[in-house]
Design a protein around this motif. Structure first.
Motif: not given
Length: 311
Positions: A58-75, A89-94
């Motif tokens: 599976p491939v994901y190509q998000p434009d952003t990681f801001k505002n925990e936008s990818q948190l649910a997917l990664l969990q 891309k710089l990865l945020p703390g979450y």
């Protein structure tokens, strides 16, 4: 291990190939969005995406990681570790804090030198004799995390950035394989020496124009370091001429920088540099034409000694 892999360009392909071959469970690949390429600006997937699709990952190509936008997917993906290789891309703390074993990066230099973009090209541009790769824990800084493992290699006198790039990509694949194999038993973490850190920027086409007042070694490094992109270039009678494959000759000439001291289809093209050193140019390319040996170019475009390049 269950892995989420984040990477984009050719440099990241070798590591993903190795992790697949090692039998890891690649839960998903994150990569940059497809971009237009070529004269027709055809929308083209990044190299890492192409490899992932071949293996039905599976491939994901998000434009952003801001505002925990990818948190649910990664969990939901629930990786034990996130491996990051030239993602862009710089990865945020979450994201950094989510996996059990953290986020581990493969970087194309011997950290803390050459943090940031294009480390391989800048090592060649700066005439480094030694290069290498590093695996490190990622933190919230730019390439500032604790070092896990490192591998060194000698840089060839005439090695181009493209050639070194390919070698370091393969070395990086070996190193991430070893890193993940040893991770459960524990690897000593080595904090980076901030006093020895250096940062490099992305390459720019404005760098490509050869300054013949530089030394022969510096011009040689420029030609090597900008191959395969953006490629060093000079001008001849108003026309642009791209330069590939040069050699230090050990010869000197009492001539102004940029002066052609020898131009013969059999012996090749030799140009004086600012320190008096003479540099041999082995391959050239005219705009809109194919890359060719300098001797072949001279057969169709005679050049007299005394011709000044770069005017």
């Amino acid at each position: 291990m269950r892995i989420v892999y984040m990477g984009t360009p050719d440099f990241a392909v070798a590591s993903l190939e190795r992790l697949i071959a090692d039998g890891h469970d690649i839960a998903a690949v994150f990569t940059q969005p497809d971009k237009p390429q070529g004269r027709k600006m055809k929308l083209t997937p990044p190299p890492v995406k192409q490899l992932a699709m071949q293996h039905d990952i599976p491939v994901y190509q998000p434009d952003t990681f801001k505002n925990e936008s990818q948190l649910a997917l990664l969990q939901e993906l629930d990786p034990e570790v996130i491996v990051v290789v030239a993602y862009g891309k710089l990865l945020p703390g979450y994201v950094l804090d989510l996996p059990e074993y953290g986020c581990i990066n493969v970087h194309g230099s011997l950290l803390p030198k050459y943090r940031g973009a294009a480390p391989v090209q800048w090592m060649v541009l700066n005439g480094e004799k030694t290069a290498g790769v590093t695996t490190m824990y990622m933190d919230r800084g730019l390439d500032t995390g604790d070092i896990l493992l490192m591998r060194e290699t000698e840089v060839g006198e005439n090695e181009t950035a493209g050639e070194l790039f390919d070698r370091l990509a393969a070395m990086g694949a070996d190193l991430i394989s070893e890193t993940l194999a040893r991770l459960p038993e524990g690897i000593a973490r080595t904090p980076q020496d901030e006093s020895a850190s250096t940062y490099v920027s992305v390459l720019d086409k404005s760098m490509a124009v050869v300054d013949w007042t530089k030394s022969a070694q510096e011009v040689h490094n420029l030609i090597r370091g900008l191959d395969p992109w953006p490629v060093a270039l000079t001008t001849r009678e108003g026309g642009r001429l791209k330069l590939f494959q040069s050699r230090l000759t050990g010869r000197t000439a009492d001539a102004a920088p940029g002066t052609v001291v020898e131009a013969d289809p059999k012996s090749g093209l030799f140009v004086a540099c600012g320190d008096g050193g003479v540099l041999q140019i082995l391959e050239v390319q005219m705009v809109g034409k194919k890359r060719m040996p300098a001797g072949d170019y001279l057969r169709g475009h005679a050049m007299q000694p005394g011709t000044v390049l770069g005017d």
